[in-house]
Design a protein around this motif. Structure first.
Motif, mmCIF file in Angstrom:
data_model
loop_
_atom_site.group_PDB
_atom_site.id
_atom_site.type_symbol
_atom_site.label_atom_id
_atom_site.label_comp_id
_atom_site.label_asym_id
_atom_site.label_seq_id
_atom_site.Cartn_x
_atom_site.Cartn_y
_atom_site.Cartn_z
ATOM 1 N N PRO A 151 5.207 4.649 8.137
ATOM 2 C CA PRO A 151 5.220 3.189 8.021
ATOM 3 C C PRO A 151 5.601 2.716 6.625
ATOM 4 O O PRO A 151 5.798 3.520 5.721
ATOM 5 C CB PRO A 151 3.769 2.818 8.329
ATOM 6 N N SER A 152 5.687 1.430 6.466
ATOM 7 C CA SER A 152 5.881 0.831 5.148
ATOM 8 C C SER A 152 4.527 0.781 4.439
ATOM 9 O O SER A 152 3.523 0.437 5.037
ATOM 10 C CB SER A 152 6.425 -0.586 5.310
ATOM 11 N N PHE A 153 4.535 1.154 3.150
ATOM 12 C CA PHE A 153 3.261 1.198 2.432
ATOM 13 C C PHE A 153 3.159 0.145 1.340
ATOM 14 O O PHE A 153 2.192 0.131 0.604
ATOM 15 C CB PHE A 153 3.048 2.589 1.815
ATOM 16 N N ILE A 154 4.167 -0.726 1.248
ATOM 17 C CA ILE A 154 4.168 -1.645 0.103
ATOM 18 C C ILE A 154 2.935 -2.543 0.114
ATOM 19 O O ILE A 154 2.425 -2.928 -0.929
ATOM 20 C CB ILE A 154 5.474 -2.489 0.080
ATOM 21 N N ASP A 155 2.405 -2.836 1.300
ATOM 22 C CA ASP A 155 1.229 -3.701 1.369
ATOM 23 C C ASP A 155 -0.085 -2.927 1.457
ATOM 24 O O ASP A 155 -1.143 -3.516 1.333
ATOM 25 C CB ASP A 155 1.343 -4.633 2.577
ATOM 26 N N SER A 156 -0.019 -1.604 1.689
ATOM 27 C CA SER A 156 -1.282 -0.881 1.832
ATOM 28 C C SER A 156 -1.719 -0.176 0.549
ATOM 29 O O SER A 156 -2.831 0.334 0.487
ATOM 30 C CB SER A 156 -1.217 0.109 3.005
ATOM 31 N N LEU A 167 8.771 4.869 0.575
ATOM 32 C CA LEU A 167 7.356 4.519 0.602
ATOM 33 C C LEU A 167 7.187 3.023 0.819
ATOM 34 O O LEU A 167 6.307 2.581 1.552
ATOM 35 C CB LEU A 167 6.698 4.923 -0.721
ATOM 36 N N ALA A 168 8.075 2.262 0.187
ATOM 37 C CA ALA A 168 7.930 0.813 0.251
ATOM 38 C C ALA A 168 8.224 0.290 1.652
ATOM 39 O O ALA A 168 7.458 -0.512 2.183
ATOM 40 C CB ALA A 168 8.855 0.152 -0.769
ATOM 41 N N ASN A 169 9.333 0.721 2.272
ATOM 42 C CA ASN A 169 9.670 0.110 3.560
ATOM 43 C C ASN A 169 9.666 1.087 4.733
ATOM 44 O O ASN A 169 10.069 0.738 5.833
ATOM 45 C CB ASN A 169 11.002 -0.651 3.472
ATOM 46 N N GLY A 170 9.214 2.307 4.489
ATOM 47 C CA GLY A 170 9.018 3.231 5.606
ATOM 48 C C GLY A 170 10.307 3.814 6.142
ATOM 49 O O GLY A 170 11.395 3.553 5.638
ATOM 50 N N VAL A 171 10.165 4.647 7.165
ATOM 51 C CA VAL A 171 11.322 5.246 7.833
ATOM 52 C C VAL A 171 11.309 4.726 9.262
ATOM 53 O O VAL A 171 10.472 5.127 10.077
ATOM 54 C CB VAL A 171 11.256 6.789 7.778
ATOM 55 N N LEU A 172 12.227 3.833 9.542
ATOM 56 C CA LEU A 172 12.210 3.088 10.803
ATOM 57 C C LEU A 172 12.389 4.015 12.012
ATOM 58 O O LEU A 172 13.178 4.945 11.988
ATOM 59 C CB LEU A 172 13.332 2.059 10.771
ATOM 60 N N GLY A 173 11.623 3.734 13.053
ATOM 61 C CA GLY A 173 11.752 4.536 14.280
ATOM 62 C C GLY A 173 10.890 5.781 14.257
ATOM 63 O O GLY A 173 10.852 6.533 15.211
ATOM 64 N N THR A 174 10.215 6.029 13.137
ATOM 65 C CA THR A 174 9.364 7.212 13.006
ATOM 66 C C THR A 174 7.937 6.753 12.703
ATOM 67 O O THR A 174 7.711 5.570 12.422
ATOM 68 C CB THR A 174 9.827 8.118 11.851
ATOM 69 N N LYS A 197 -2.085 -1.596 -5.766
ATOM 70 C CA LYS A 197 -1.216 -2.483 -6.549
ATOM 71 C C LYS A 197 0.218 -2.065 -6.253
ATOM 72 O O LYS A 197 0.476 -0.893 -5.990
ATOM 73 C CB LYS A 197 -1.485 -2.292 -8.048
ATOM 74 N N PRO A 198 1.159 -3.005 -6.306
ATOM 75 C CA PRO A 198 2.541 -2.657 -5.959
ATOM 76 C C PRO A 198 3.077 -1.452 -6.741
ATOM 77 O O PRO A 198 3.784 -0.618 -6.184
ATOM 78 C CB PRO A 198 3.319 -3.931 -6.305
ATOM 79 N N GLU A 199 2.720 -1.355 -8.036
ATOM 80 C CA GLU A 199 3.304 -0.250 -8.823
ATOM 81 C C GLU A 199 2.778 1.118 -8.386
ATOM 82 O O GLU A 199 3.307 2.152 -8.800
ATOM 83 C CB GLU A 199 3.095 -0.452 -10.327
ATOM 84 N N ASP A 200 1.751 1.140 -7.526
ATOM 85 C CA ASP A 200 1.285 2.429 -6.992
ATOM 86 C C ASP A 200 2.391 3.152 -6.224
ATOM 87 O O ASP A 200 2.377 4.379 -6.110
ATOM 88 C CB ASP A 200 0.075 2.219 -6.072
#
Lengths: 535, 250
Positions: free
Chosen positions: A267-272, A257-264, A275-278
């Motif tokens: 996406p990364s959700f750490i910024d969306s 969830l934090a950094n996504g699955v690259l090439g697919t 709060k980070p702990e979500d």
């Protein structure tokens, strides 16, 4: 070990590593000399020979541990040249000699084998594109669950590290940046509250658009999803954690969830998230959607009930019976074959009373489809297969829907048509049995079919199997996802299983043991008396 | 050491030792049914041993008798009168409450091959024929590589990338796909035997090997004779196993 030490001394360039060295316990950080200094103190002891031996032993121990710690570092680096020969033997047939993902098997596999020349790896614990060596090592070790990439934990650890080194040579330029670790917020333990918050976030960041409202990979965007190279890609079914490519633990999920699955499209959700702990609340919610492992059933059973069996697949009655998960695989015996089956699991619940037997089947299918030549879709279908009659002895019809000489008996349900009873002499040779006695009730919601198939327990004619309590009845399953173009021999299936109609709970188990105990006591008293009399 | 001279103690020790050896000393573990048979034999042998002469028998029966009649052993007697019935009662409970297990399926894993088979109208001798591609050692690499391609496109789904029977489809199949890394499979078979199994598949098995259960396709419909011999070469080459051969006189 001696050989390794001398090689190291002589060659310098030769990299000595071996699993035995890499696995050596705690590496000794002391420099080579210090051990000797400690031990020489014993040289003046009254038993010089023993002391000398101790010195030698001590020196060897220190030398070995130093070499071991160095060896560990080398082992982790791996040797690209050694990796090449492992790669050619174990990887090239799918990933291609040049690492471009174009091996001979590539076109048959879905998802396709990774193209290493892109330097893009799905599973990382880093920010940005470059994975750590450990990330690559972990993927090799546990494979990509849910795909054809198996877990290569059968390879020696040093071979896997060498593979890592070799894989990196395919995209040296793209992977030259130092990987930057993705930091996760402080872990949040799973709780009802956390899961609730996770569910809110799930909707807020629109996970359901791909993964579906209940996580069954049936979101509205599913048909449009493509990877970075334009190949169609399926979203993960979040209720089947054992198919998660990067692992099923909460930590793995949080990292994806934090950094996504690259090439697919993931996406990364750490910024969306708010709060980070979500990230952790989401991970806890996703982990709550399904079990970590499917716990496949080996023996199927039908529960004996005294009461009516409900027709409604969503009736509370069915939730009281534990699901028996049966894995399904592609049919690859008869053309056209099905190498990438859409349905991989059917959950069975079964119950019977003195009048009838009922099968509750649940399986995931992202689209509810009927036969439509324009869209190239077929009707979703499922069938439960039995022999036509119970025979003693091992013989039974061919598991793949019978053959010319020996037919099977099917309860086949089709979306839009309902259930038929049929004889089959092969996957395409179905003959409905006159005077159908089976009924079916199906519901479809959020990517899952739930179906109750019912039939009278007994049978008056020879065309139908008569179910009998306590008897091990051969049973098999087939399923078709018509929306994925499956029909006829393009199906997923199982080999023969056993279904047993449980007998009503008897109280035998409470009566027999006390009787046995009392009999034992009586026997003991008798023996004692006889012995006394003789003595 | 007089303790060990007692026939009773000896008998108990022998039986216990035999059980430990049978249960834990054999790899892979022997099935319970086999252990039961061997333990019965050990038990009978011990009975013969302790009853070899009258003194020996007395030494064996002595402790049992004294436990049964000696007034000083009343406590032991009482304890036995409680413990033994409970143990047997518990055993009866486990037997009565056990959920039944699926009937054992006996299946000949490597049935006797036929003398010859019909392969696309051509008769192929199974007993004694060697892999014809092996004669040409120069092309070995080429054939093994071609076999690898055939394998990865057809066999990998069940038999797995590592040829160990752990393919993606394996969990749903019973009997499970053959593990070629196992020394008990291709290493103990001749190449012609493999040719028969690959060409005729599950449906070509004899009755004792439950052909109706096997998901192995009959590859004669899909692969040529040469492709099958190539796959066989790949199986041996990739696993490092050697086919079983007829002994040649030197």
């Amino acid at each position: 070990m001696r050989a390794l030490v001398s090689r190291r001394g002589a060659g310098g360039g030769v990299r000595p590593y071996s699993t035995t060295l890499a696995a050596a316990p705690v590496p000794d950080p002391r420099p080579l000399g210090s051990g000797n200094a400690d031990d020489t103190g014993l040289a003046g002891s009254p038993r010089p020979r023993r002391a000398a031996r101790l010195v030698v032993v001590g020196a060897v121990v220190v030398a070995v541990s130093v070499v071991a710690s160095v060896g560990q570092v080398w082992a982790q680096k791996g040797d690209a040249q050694a990796g090449k020969s492992v790669y050619e033997k174990k990887c090239a047939l799918c990933h291609g000699d040049k690492g471009d993902g174009k091996g001979p098997a590539a076109d048959l596999l879905e998802p396709r084998p990774r193209d290493f020349t892109t330097g893009v790896y799905k599973i990382r614990t880093t920010v940005g594109k470059v994975p750590t060596d450990q990330d690559l090592f972990d993927v090799i070790t546990r494979g990509m669950p849910g795909t054809f990439m198996p877990a290569w934990d059968v390879l020696a650890e040093k071979d896997r590290w060498s593979l890592v080194a070799y894989l990196k040579t395919f995209a040296a330029e793209k992977l030259k940046e130092a990987p930057k670790k993705q930091e996760l917020p402080k872990e949040v333990a799973p709780s009802a509250e956390s899961i609730k918050r996770g569910k809110e976030m799930f909707e807020a960041i629109e996970c359901h658009k791909c993964h579906g409202a209940d996580g069954r990979a049936d979101g509205p965007s599913r048909p449009e999803l493509k990877d970075d190279w334009g190949h169609p890609i399926r979203p993960a079914n979040l209720t089947k954690r054992w198919t998660f490519r990067g692992g099923a633990s909460r930590g793995d999920i949080a990292m994806r969830l934090a950094n996504g699955v690259l090439g697919t499209p993931m996406p990364s959700f750490i910024d969306s998230v708010e709060k980070p702990e979500d990230i952790w609340h989401l991970a806890n919610f996703i982990a709550s959607l399904g079990p970590e492992s499917p716990n496949y059933a080996t023996l199927l059973s039908a529960r004996a009930v005294g009461a009516e069996i409900p027709d409604d697949p969503n009736a509370e009655f069915w939730t009281r019976i534990a699901p028996q998960n049966v894995p399904l695989v592609g049919q690859v015996i008869i053309d056209p074959r099905n190498f990438n089956p859409a349905i991989d699991l059917v959950a069975l619940r079964a119950a019977w009373n003195e009048r009838e037997i009922a099968f509750h089947l649940a399986w995931d299918d992202p689209t509810q489809s009927v036969a439509d030549p324009a869209k190239k879709t077929y009707a979703d279908a499922v069938s439960v297969q039995f022999p036509r009659a119970l025979v003693t002895g091992p013989e039974r019809p061919y598991f793949l829907m019978g053959d010319a000489s020996d037919a099977v008996y099917l309860l086949r349900w089709e979306n839009g048509k309902g259930v038929v009873e049929a004889d089959a002499n092969g996957p395409t040779k179905l003959a409905p049995i006159a005077g159908g006695m089976a009924t079916a009730n199906a519901v479809y919601a959020n990517g899952q079919y739930r179906l109750v198939l019912k039939r009278p327990l007994a049978s008056k004619d020879a065309a139908r199997l008569a179910f009998r309590p306590g008897v091990f009845t051969p049973v098999a399953f087939q399923a078709w996802d018509g929306g994925a173009g499956e029909a006829g021999t393009r199906m997923s299936l199982t080999s023969w299983y056993y279904l047993r109609l449980e007998e009503p709970q008897s109280n035998r188990r409470f009566v027999v043991p006390p009787v046995v105990a009392v009999l034992t006591l009586v026997a003991m008293l008798l023996v004692g008396r006889v012995a006394n009399r003789r003595g | 050491m007089s303790l060990f001279r007692s026939r009773f103690v000896q008998a108990v020790l022998i039986v216990a030792l035999a059980f430990v050896v049978l249960r834990f000393g054999i790899r892979p573990p022997a099935p319970w049914s086999v252990i039961k048979i061997y333990m019965t034999v050990v038990f009978l042998a011990v009975l013969i041993y302790v009853s070899a002469d009258a003194d020996s028998w007395r030494s064996f029966v002595g402790p049992i008798r004294s436990t049964l009649v000696d007034p000083s052993r009343r406590l032991v007697r009482a304890a036995l009168a409680i413990v033994l019935p409970i143990l047997l009662g518990y055993y009866a409970y486990t037997q009565a409450a056990a959920t039944p297990e699926a009937p054992a399926e006996l299946r000949a894993v490597h049935p006797a091959p036929p003398g010859s088979i019909q392969f696309r109208g051509k008769e192929i001798n199974i007993s004694g024929v060697e892999n014809p591609l092996r004669r040409d050692q120069a092309s070995f690499k080429k054939h093994a590589a071609a076999g690898g391609e055939t394998y990865i496109k057809n066999c990998v789904y069940c038999h797995g990338d590592n040829l160990d029977g752990h393919g993606q489809f394996a969990p749903a199949l019973s009997p499970p796909p053959a593990d070629f890394q196992d020394p008990g499979t291709i290493a103990m078979l001749q190449e012609a035997y493999l040719f028969w199994r690959i060409a005729k598949g599950g449906p070509g098995l004899p009755r004792e090997s439950t052909p109706w259960n096997s998901a192995m396709p009959a590859w004669e419909d899909r692969l040529t004779e040469e492709q099958i011999w190539q796959v066989i070469m790949y199986l041996y080459d990739a696993t490092g196993q050697q086919p079983r051969r007829w002994e040649t006189a030197h």
